[in-house]
Design an enzyme around this catalytic site. Structure first.
Site, PDB file in Angstrom:
ATOM      1  N   THR A 295       0.971  -1.342  -0.063  1.00  0.00           N
ATOM      2  CA  THR A 295       0.098   0.070   0.005  1.00  0.00           C
ATOM      3  C   THR A 295       1.005   1.264   0.133  1.00  0.00           C
ATOM      4  O   THR A 295       0.619   2.150  -0.561  1.00  0.00           O
ATOM      5  CB  THR A 295      -0.934   0.133   1.159  1.00  0.00           C
ATOM      6  OG1 THR A 295      -1.789  -1.131   1.290  1.00  0.00           O
ATOM      7  CG2 THR A 295      -1.900   1.251   1.430  1.00  0.00           C
ATOM      8  N   GLN A 325      -6.299  -2.081  -2.173  1.00  0.00           N
ATOM      9  CA  GLN A 325      -5.344  -0.932  -1.960  1.00  0.00           C
ATOM     10  C   GLN A 325      -4.674  -0.429  -3.309  1.00  0.00           C
ATOM     11  O   GLN A 325      -3.831  -1.109  -3.755  1.00  0.00           O
ATOM     12  CB  GLN A 325      -4.366  -1.219  -0.976  1.00  0.00           C
ATOM     13  CG  GLN A 325      -5.245  -1.774   0.351  1.00  0.00           C
ATOM     14  CD  GLN A 325      -5.274  -3.104   0.397  1.00  0.00           C
ATOM     15  OE1 GLN A 325      -5.474  -3.922  -0.514  1.00  0.00           O
ATOM     16  NE2 GLN A 325      -4.782  -3.679   1.580  1.00  0.00           N
ATOM     17  N   GLN A 347     -10.240   2.415  -3.626  1.00  0.00           N
ATOM     18  CA  GLN A 347      -9.986   1.873  -2.214  1.00  0.00           C
ATOM     19  C   GLN A 347      -8.345   2.723  -1.749  1.00  0.00           C
ATOM     20  O   GLN A 347      -7.467   2.500  -2.423  1.00  0.00           O
ATOM     21  CB  GLN A 347      -9.480   0.523  -1.989  1.00  0.00           C
ATOM     22  CG  GLN A 347      -9.211   0.025  -0.420  1.00  0.00           C
ATOM     23  CD  GLN A 347      -9.328  -1.360  -0.230  1.00  0.00           C
ATOM     24  OE1 GLN A 347     -10.060  -2.100  -1.198  1.00  0.00           O
ATOM     25  NE2 GLN A 347      -8.936  -1.940   1.080  1.00  0.00           N
ATOM     26  N   ASP A 348      -8.199   3.460  -0.520  1.00  0.00           N
ATOM     27  CA  ASP A 348      -7.232   4.014  -0.162  1.00  0.00           C
ATOM     28  C   ASP A 348      -6.830   5.123  -1.061  1.00  0.00           C
ATOM     29  O   ASP A 348      -5.519   5.142  -1.284  1.00  0.00           O
ATOM     30  CB  ASP A 348      -5.935   2.826   0.103  1.00  0.00           C
ATOM     31  CG  ASP A 348      -6.282   1.990   1.152  1.00  0.00           C
ATOM     32  OD1 ASP A 348      -7.521   1.910   1.851  1.00  0.00           O
ATOM     33  OD2 ASP A 348      -5.477   1.135   1.483  1.00  0.00           O
ATOM     34  N   ASP A 369     -12.147   3.043   2.723  1.00  0.00           N
ATOM     35  CA  ASP A 369     -10.911   3.805   3.409  1.00  0.00           C
ATOM     36  C   ASP A 369     -10.604   4.971   2.564  1.00  0.00           C
ATOM     37  O   ASP A 369      -9.069   5.070   2.294  1.00  0.00           O
ATOM     38  CB  ASP A 369      -9.894   2.681   3.943  1.00  0.00           C
ATOM     39  CG  ASP A 369     -10.482   1.925   4.754  1.00  0.00           C
ATOM     40  OD1 ASP A 369     -11.740   2.000   5.229  1.00  0.00           O
ATOM     41  OD2 ASP A 369      -9.750   0.622   4.764  1.00  0.00           O
ATOM     42  N   ARG A 437     -14.030   3.930  10.150  1.00  0.00           N
ATOM     43  CA  ARG A 437     -13.686   2.553  10.829  1.00  0.00           C
ATOM     44  C   ARG A 437     -12.393   2.760  11.333  1.00  0.00           C
ATOM     45  O   ARG A 437     -11.429   3.237  10.952  1.00  0.00           O
ATOM     46  CB  ARG A 437     -14.036   1.295  10.078  1.00  0.00           C
ATOM     47  CG  ARG A 437     -13.042   1.294   8.740  1.00  0.00           C
ATOM     48  CD  ARG A 437     -13.420   0.088   8.033  1.00  0.00           C
ATOM     49  NE  ARG A 437     -12.578  -0.327   6.828  1.00  0.00           N
ATOM     50  CZ  ARG A 437     -12.336  -1.366   6.298  1.00  0.00           C
ATOM     51  NH1 ARG A 437     -12.951  -2.578   6.788  1.00  0.00           N
ATOM     52  NH2 ARG A 437     -11.307  -1.407   5.404  1.00  0.00           N
TER      53      ARG A 437
END
Length: 531
Positions: A295, A325, A347-348, A369, A437
């Protein structure tokens, strides 16, 4: 002697550290890991000598620094013959992160006045983040079996870092929610809003905007060959040779799509990028974890050098939701500012990795996220566009990664807007969307005076795994508006707060959380200091 080694003894002798044993034990008892503190400090051969004017904080940071250097040397000398390619990638991340940890500890040791000791809390928090990120990379590339090859990292050394953070925090007397105040040395503002340490030349440059600032650029990047360089990477490499003194180096990137991975290293400080506008100047790539990257390394554009500024640009990762990611932009730049920029991914998308960061008038697109990391990050007057995820996914806007209760980190989203992107709107009812989260145990995120559209689930927040972090996190909402802002159906976790007190909410504003009054005005970017 085996626990400290001759190196630490030499270190202490060079700096003439003499420690009273009883005093050290008393101080160690106040740390998160007193047994580690006692083992590495109180039982050293110098413990019975007289105390000098150098205090417990200096000794603790010095010992931790020595262990960081020792660990870096051991990691750099590791035998990689048994490592597959994925493990080698994770090792490369770890080596860079250990080197940065040495840098952060070194600058923390050099901080002696109250203001710089407060800064050290940021740098020590970044050092803790580095260790966690190294471990994360090995785990996500299925190389966790190689953790045994990394000495001192996830046991004694991580505990030493945690102790150092606690000791430094006690030394400056900071509060748990906000480390910085608006007072202190070297923070006096001039009548034009600039700190005294900003040069006249920088003020003139930073007061300029758009094309005016671009006209003063040191180099120009143009895909069509009309500039000094055709790629951003070439311009960044040239900056190290072309810049003179401490003057800010400005790179103007003309409109175009630049398919490249850009990395601004720790040594490349005070770089400023100016584009021709969102979706006009675009930096794009598609690195992702599914295809073998960590990541941390998947970022299309990554910056570590302090004082980074960018405006009127788009940073994009096109890997798509199926690749999981895939970071568009990663920042570990202290006192960095992103103004009128766009971050596009799934994502990310936006990795607010570490240290102090400010985002103003930016657009952020993603699914899972979307904004994550362990920086002290304030996003102000930004638009967060939630995209359509994969069929079996839920959307989460934040995943803050604070692992230690003494870290001064968190994500604050202020006066912004959360809404569905064009691809999600038609099927908005088919996917749940949450404000965040808890990625780590002490995750901390607040939404302040932000418009939350109906896509936000009434519960507001999502568990990471069972009851993990629900009593230790800090999630807050203050005076938000919109059809998704109602708090009556919110989670009942111990760590969730409907903030009703302006004084509590103000701890997370740019002026307090980032100590923004002391440095953001110098960037020429508009900002709101308080609520």
């Amino acid at each position: 002697m085996d626990k400290l080694g001759l190196g630490v003894v030499s270190f202490l002798l060079i700096f003439n550290f003499r420690v009273v044993n009883g005093g050290m034990v008393s101080s160690c008892s106040q740390t998160p890991y007193p047994e580690i503190c006692n083992s590495f400090i109180s039982t050293n051969p110098l413990a019975t000598l007289e105390e000098t004017k150098l205090g417990f904080r200096d000794v603790a940071l010095g010992v931790t620094m020595h262990q960081a250097e020792r660990a870096y040397q051991l990691v750099s000398a590791m035998d990689l013959s048994s490592f597959d390619e994925r493990a080698k990638l994770a090792w490369t991340d770890c080596l860079e992160l250990f080197e940065d940890t040495v840098t952060q500890l070194n600058r923390s040791i050099g901080s002696k006045n109250p203001t710089s000791m407060k800064d050290a809390q940021t740098w020590l928090s970044a050092a803790i983040t580095n260790q966690q990120t190294c471990q994360n990379g090995l785990t996500e590339l299925n190389s966790s079996s190689h953790l045994a090859f990394f000495p001192f990292m996830f046991t004694n050394f991580s505990k030493l870092l945690s102790n150092s953070l606690a000791i430094n925090k006690a030394a400056v007397g900071s509060s748990s929610a906000t480390l910085f105040d608006k007072k202190g040395g070297d923070r006096r503002l001039l009548s034009n809003g600039y700190p005294t340490w900003v040069s006249v030349a920088d003020r003139k440059l930073l007061q300029s905007s758009g094309r005016t600032a671009a006209s003063k650029a040191d180099v120009v990047v143009a895909k069509d060959g009309s500039g000094n360089y055709k790629t951003i990477t070439e311009a960044v490499a040239a900056s190290a040779k072309l810049r003179s003194g401490a003057k800010r180096f400005v790179i103007y990137v003309k409109a175009g799509i630049y398919k490249e991975n850009v990395e601004i290293k720790r040594s490349m400080k005070d770089l400023m990028f100016i584009g021709d506008g969102i979706d006009a100047t675009v930096v794009t790539d598609s690195k992702n974890v599914q295809d073998g990257s960590t990541t941390f390394r998947s970022a299309t554009f990554a910056v570590s050098g302090d004082g980074f500024i960018a405006q009127d640009m788009t940073f994009e990762n096109t890997a798509g939701p199926q690749k999981h990611q895939a970071v568009a932009f990663r920042s570990g730049s202290d006192k960095s500012v992103l103004y009128s920029c766009s971050f596009k991914g799934y994502q990310d998308t936006l990795y607010v990795y570490s240290q102090r960061q400010f985002y103003r008038n930016c657009d952020i697109y993603g699914t899972v996220d979307i904004i994550f990391g362990d920086a002290i990050a304030v996003l102000q007057n930004c638009n967060i566009y939630v995209r359509r995820p994969m069929s079996n996914q839920m959307n989460t806007i934040t995943a803050q990664g604070r692992t230690d209760p003494n870290e001064n980190t968190g994500i604050s989203i202020h006066n912004s807007r959360v809404t569905a992107a064009s691809d999600l709107k038609p099927v908005q009812g088919s996917f749940k969307t949450y404000l965040g989260r808890p990625w780590q145990k002490y995750s901390r995120t607040v939404f302040i005076k932000t418009s939350l559209d109906s896509l936000v689930d009434p519960a507001g927040w999502l568990q990471w795994s069972g009851n993990f972090a629900l009593s230790t996190l800090y999630y807050g909402e203050y005076m938000n508006t919109g059809s998704g802002a109602g708090t009556s159906g919110r989670v009942k976790w111990q760590g969730f707060h409907v903030i009703r007190n302006a004084a509590e909410a103000s701890k997370f504003t740019a002026g307090n959380f980032l100590a923004g009054d002391s440095w953001i005005p110098a960037t020429g970017v508009p900002f709101t200091s308080g609520l």
